[in-house]
Design a protein around this motif. Structure first.
Motif, PDB file in Angstrom:
ATOM      1  N   GLN A 155      40.877  37.387  34.110  1.00  0.00           N
ATOM      2  CA  GLN A 155      41.250  38.775  33.841  1.00  0.00           C
ATOM      3  C   GLN A 155      42.695  38.821  33.370  1.00  0.00           C
ATOM      4  OE1 GLN A 155      42.297  41.317  37.229  1.00  0.00           O
ATOM      5  NE2 GLN A 155      40.824  42.839  36.531  1.00  0.00           N
ATOM      6  N   ILE A 156      42.983  39.762  32.492  1.00  0.00           N
ATOM      7  CA  ILE A 156      44.354  39.996  32.056  1.00  0.00           C
ATOM      8  C   ILE A 156      44.559  41.510  31.949  1.00  0.00           C
ATOM      9  CG2 ILE A 156      43.688  39.700  29.627  1.00  0.00           C
ATOM     10  CD1 ILE A 156      47.122  38.810  31.124  1.00  0.00           C
ATOM     11  N   LEU A 157      45.624  41.987  32.566  1.00  0.00           N
ATOM     12  CA  LEU A 157      45.965  43.399  32.508  1.00  0.00           C
ATOM     13  C   LEU A 157      47.394  43.556  32.018  1.00  0.00           C
ATOM     14  CD1 LEU A 157      44.530  44.781  35.885  1.00  0.00           C
ATOM     15  CD2 LEU A 157      43.633  45.243  33.592  1.00  0.00           C
ATOM     16  N   VAL A 158      47.611  44.552  31.176  1.00  0.00           N
ATOM     17  CA  VAL A 158      48.941  44.950  30.733  1.00  0.00           C
ATOM     18  C   VAL A 158      49.109  46.410  31.127  1.00  0.00           C
ATOM     19  CG1 VAL A 158      50.486  45.248  28.767  1.00  0.00           C
ATOM     20  CG2 VAL A 158      48.878  43.326  28.813  1.00  0.00           C
ATOM     21  N   GLY A 159      50.212  46.711  31.841  1.00  0.00           N
ATOM     22  CA  GLY A 159      50.292  48.066  32.357  1.00  0.00           C
ATOM     23  C   GLY A 159      51.696  48.521  32.650  1.00  0.00           C
ATOM     24  N   VAL A 160      51.753  49.670  33.314  1.00  0.00           N
ATOM     25  CA  VAL A 160      53.020  50.307  33.655  1.00  0.00           C
ATOM     26  C   VAL A 160      52.868  50.993  35.008  1.00  0.00           C
ATOM     27  CG1 VAL A 160      52.366  52.407  32.401  1.00  0.00           C
ATOM     28  CG2 VAL A 160      54.783  51.952  32.892  1.00  0.00           C
ATOM     29  N   THR A 161      53.934  50.958  35.795  1.00  0.00           N
ATOM     30  CA  THR A 161      54.000  51.750  37.019  1.00  0.00           C
ATOM     31  C   THR A 161      55.149  52.738  36.875  1.00  0.00           C
ATOM     32  OG1 THR A 161      55.482  50.189  38.156  1.00  0.00           O
ATOM     33  CG2 THR A 161      53.103  49.864  38.420  1.00  0.00           C
ATOM     34  N   TYR A 162      54.913  53.940  37.395  1.00  0.00           N
ATOM     35  CA  TYR A 162      55.932  55.002  37.345  1.00  0.00           C
ATOM     36  C   TYR A 162      56.031  55.612  38.727  1.00  0.00           C
ATOM     37  CZ  TYR A 162      58.163  59.469  36.265  1.00  0.00           C
ATOM     38  OH  TYR A 162      58.995  60.554  36.261  1.00  0.00           O
ATOM     39  N   ASP A 163      57.203  55.522  39.317  1.00  0.00           N
ATOM     40  CA  ASP A 163      57.433  56.005  40.676  1.00  0.00           C
ATOM     41  C   ASP A 163      58.568  57.014  40.642  1.00  0.00           C
ATOM     42  OD1 ASP A 163      57.577  56.439  43.351  1.00  0.00           O
ATOM     43  OD2 ASP A 163      57.869  54.351  43.927  1.00  0.00           O
ATOM     44  N   ALA A 164      58.191  58.286  40.601  1.00  0.00           N
ATOM     45  CA  ALA A 164      59.180  59.365  40.561  1.00  0.00           C
ATOM     46  C   ALA A 164      59.344  59.933  41.962  1.00  0.00           C
ATOM     47  CB  ALA A 164      58.764  60.457  39.579  1.00  0.00           C
ATOM     48  N   SER A 165      59.902  59.138  42.853  1.00  0.00           N
ATOM     49  CA  SER A 165      60.083  59.491  44.263  1.00  0.00           C
ATOM     50  C   SER A 165      58.737  59.546  44.963  1.00  0.00           C
ATOM     51  CB  SER A 165      60.842  60.813  44.415  1.00  0.00           C
ATOM     52  OG  SER A 165      60.025  61.916  44.084  1.00  0.00           O
ATOM     53  N   ALA A 166      58.689  60.191  46.123  1.00  0.00           N
ATOM     54  CA  ALA A 166      57.472  60.181  46.933  1.00  0.00           C
ATOM     55  C   ALA A 166      56.409  61.147  46.432  1.00  0.00           C
ATOM     56  CB  ALA A 166      57.820  60.517  48.381  1.00  0.00           C
ATOM     57  N   VAL A 167      56.723  61.970  45.442  1.00  0.00           N
ATOM     58  CA  VAL A 167      55.791  63.025  45.055  1.00  0.00           C
ATOM     59  C   VAL A 167      54.894  62.633  43.891  1.00  0.00           C
ATOM     60  CG1 VAL A 167      57.284  64.840  45.937  1.00  0.00           C
ATOM     61  CG2 VAL A 167      57.500  64.117  43.557  1.00  0.00           C
TER      62      VAL A 167
END
Length: 259
Positions: free
Chosen positions: A141-153
């Motif tokens: 498997q291969i995944l290309v991605g992004v995580t976005y963490d705009a505080s706890a909300v």
């Protein structure tokens, strides 16, 4: 009727401010539901033990994040009583190995782009099962991605890519588009919305069938009606398509709702 139980232990070692190592081991006694595709229709549900271990290494320095995750599991199926006698299920016993590596770059504060390759192996204790098939397989498997963490909300993890699993002859291979998405959103202080979407190749021991390509989605809403009262609702949908050698094409659609 069945009684399921399990025990686990987990520990984490903080090697430094930027590196830690986690270890988790568990032992479970479980059973297969009557609606399971591999149910042998005994007078009692099929029971099995699952011994699992997980190694989780994480390292982050400045904008670079790396993680190595290794899961392993041994499944042992117990003999199942039936109206015609005892059904021996030892040909279903197997080891499952799933190493996964992620490297990410934090381009902006709270935003990380990543690449995640993974491998997997399924190794059965018996070379040939009762149907004359060798079910050992190797996956990638291969995944290309992004995580976005705009505080706890607000939190987002979105990855897209490709997955495949190759089986021993005569079972055909399975491959296709892969996606993994998870979103947490708080439009109001009292309201939390969670949703997820995933694709995976699931194991089966059905004669002539390599496995099932499962596309699953889920959404839930939590509402804090009072300080000590939270109301929750969720919906789910799963599409499971079998990949068969010949003369078999099963498609299952499973819907769920909870309150």
């Amino acid at each position: 009727d069945t009684n399921d139980w399990g025990v686990l232990t987990y520990g984490r070692l903080d090697i430094s401010d930027v590196e830690n190592l986690g270890l988790r081991v568990s032992h479970d006694m479980e059973h297969e539901e009557r609606g399971n595709r591999d149910d042998v229709n005994g007078t009692e549900p099929t029971r099995f033990t699952a011994d699992a271990g997980e190694l989780d290494w994480r390292f982050q320095r400045d904008a670079i994040f790396t993680r190595f995750l290794f899961d392993s599991r041994h499944l042992r199926y117990l003999d199942t009583p039936s109206s015609l006698g005892i059904i021996n299920q030892s040909d279903r016993n197997r080891w499952e190995y799933d190493p996964r590596f992620r490297i990410g770059y934090e381009a902006f504060e709270g935003t990380m782009f990543y690449v995640e390759p993974a491998l997997s192996w399924r190794r059965y204790e018996r070379d040939i099962d009762r149907n004359g098939e060798n079910r050992d397989s190797t996956g990638r498997q291969i995944l290309v991605g992004v995580t976005y963490d705009a505080s706890a909300v607000t939190y987002l993890d979105l990855g897209v890519g490709y997955t495949a699993r190759d089986y021993k002859d005569p079972l055909p291979s399975i491959s296709g588009f892969d996606v993994r998405a998870q979103v947490t959103w708080n439009p109001l202080d009292q309201l939390t919305v969670n949703s997820s979407l995933s694709r995976s190749i699931e194991e089966t021991t059905t004669a002539g069938v390599s496995g099932f390509f499962v596309t699953a989605g889920r959404a839930s809403i939590d509402y804090e009606a009072a300080y000590n009262l939270i109301l929750s609702t969720d919906t789910s949908y799963s599409l499971e398509r079998g990949k068969a050698r010949q003369g078999f094409a099963e498609t299952d659609r499973i819907y769920g709702v909870g309150l």
